[in-house]
Design an enzyme around this catalytic site. Sequence first.
Site, PDB file in Angstrom:
ATOM      1  N   GLU A  95       0.750  -1.122   0.021  1.00  0.00           N
ATOM      2  CA  GLU A  95       0.095   0.036  -0.078  1.00  0.00           C
ATOM      3  C   GLU A  95       0.725   1.314   0.280  1.00  0.00           C
ATOM      4  O   GLU A  95       0.728   2.154  -0.709  1.00  0.00           O
ATOM      5  CB  GLU A  95      -0.879  -0.080   1.148  1.00  0.00           C
ATOM      6  N   HIS A 102       2.009   1.852  -3.282  1.00  0.00           N
ATOM      7  CA  HIS A 102       0.946   2.879  -4.254  1.00  0.00           C
ATOM      8  C   HIS A 102       1.056   4.310  -3.737  1.00  0.00           C
ATOM      9  O   HIS A 102       1.017   5.210  -4.573  1.00  0.00           O
ATOM     10  CB  HIS A 102      -0.607   2.416  -3.662  1.00  0.00           C
ATOM     11  N   GLU A 123      -0.337  -2.423  -9.889  1.00  0.00           N
ATOM     12  CA  GLU A 123      -0.343  -3.578  -8.773  1.00  0.00           C
ATOM     13  C   GLU A 123       1.191  -4.263  -8.792  1.00  0.00           C
ATOM     14  O   GLU A 123       1.630  -4.719  -7.807  1.00  0.00           O
ATOM     15  CB  GLU A 123      -1.529  -4.406  -8.989  1.00  0.00           C
TER      16      GLU A 123
END
Lengths: 349, 195
Positions: A169, A172, A253
């Site tokens: 995360e 990201h 991803e």
Amino acid sequence: MSGESATPGPTLFQQQDANRHRTTLLVVCFVLFFAWLGFGGDYIYYLATLHNLPYETHHTFPWFGILLTVVAAWIAWYGYSTGPEKVLWSTGAHEITDPATDQEKQLVNVVEEMAIAAGIPRPRIWIVDDPAPNAFATGTDPQHAHIAVTQGLLDLMSRDELQGVVAHELGHIKNFDVRLMTTLAALVGVVLLIRDGTGRFFWGGRSGGRSRGKGEGDLGALVVVLLVIWILSWILAPIITQMLAMAVSRKREYLADAMSAQFTRNPTALANALQKIETSDAPATHLKAGAAHLCICDPLDRKLNDHPGTLGDVMASHPPIEMRIIRLKGMGYAQAKAEGHLPPDTPRA
Amino acid sequence: MGSWILLILVVVVVLWAISAYNGLISLKNQTTNAFKQIDVQLKRRHDLIPNLVNAVKGAMDFEKSTLEAVVQARNQAVQVNAAAGPDAMKQISQAENALSGALSKLMVVVERYPDLKATGNVGQLQEELTSTENRISFARQLYNDTATQYNTKQQQFPASLMAGLANAAAAQLWEIDDQADKAVPQVDLSTKPKA
């Protein structure tokens, strides 16, 4: 999509580079296609009115392309300014400001560790009361970022696995993926909006033109061909833009997985975490479609994401979990080999 | 015509020089900052240890020597950090590695007594120690990654031409005793597209 096939060889840095290059390429395609939809129309209209008599309409100002760009920018800005709060609110997440239980303390510790590894400020931490293991990040830049994990994730994962998920995360966040995906979603949205809106306007406008007695023969063959291609582009635009956006999402991803491997130097832990998420059958109740593209795994359990080589390849927001695990294990193998010890599953204390 | 081409060439070269220079300066500052982060985390560890030791002193009466070794190593590390200049990375690294060794011994002891782990304080101690050690190793990892990137950049052609102007010198990597953490990943900064 043969380029996506997993090769266990490349190191995590090579995988990061490859995914960055592919994203750039896809975003360039996206922007070019979008420009064709907007300014391409202006250009065709300009060509069509080029030989009109002086007192007739001459299309010289590309108002259509500019309108499209302005509306897209407005939707994107709206998405930036309200997106994070809306997503967190819709999932019913509660913020951890003062960790009370051991579990919460561990989560805060893990997030702080990963923020150090990523070299970004610590994001705000939220927990979603959902038994299904999942996690997502939101916020438009690393200074205003949020990370949310579900209770199910905390209950199911070991410390190392939690670290892998949190690192994914933060990957990201560090890559500005939320901003990128919000922008792409805005472009997809504006294409849909304008197609529905101007579809009517256009057909109305054309019949009006005919009634003015404008002969088809006045238009050059080039203009007709361009016009046909352009109209076809608009008909297919929602599918094409959505496909491009999803292709970018999948690349991000893979990139976040590789970033996670860089931060933790323990790709096997994330592979194990993904395996656990894949096999857990608790239904996601709080993570709605609005947050799906932000999650570590698609919470809606759409079958699209599970079948490599089918429609899932082009319309899914996430790559198949199997492929992600294979790539992570490949990174783990490359790392173990570089350090001269095998097998690769040596967890970090 | 010829003078135009020359002008464009000069502009391109100047623009490239500026961006290469700025890239090097940015990496240099990132490297310095990453190094400071290690200091921050080490300081955190030094501040934390006395509290942790006090918290478990009662429960761990029978393993006094292990606790004392930790306290001693910690005091030693604090001294070295205070006395050493910015260049004494080797000394600091040695003292910190000794402290890491003492701490990991403490962790092993805690693992050996399951009853001890069940005591609230000790369970928290374990989590805090794990986290502290992780923070330090992740701060070092970030420093080493950034420093490697900086070193590679200033050595690679053509950015190497600007290295002198940007006062770029190779940054020293943090040495780590742990064999598993020793391998520095190869950072590929070339922009050639990959299949």
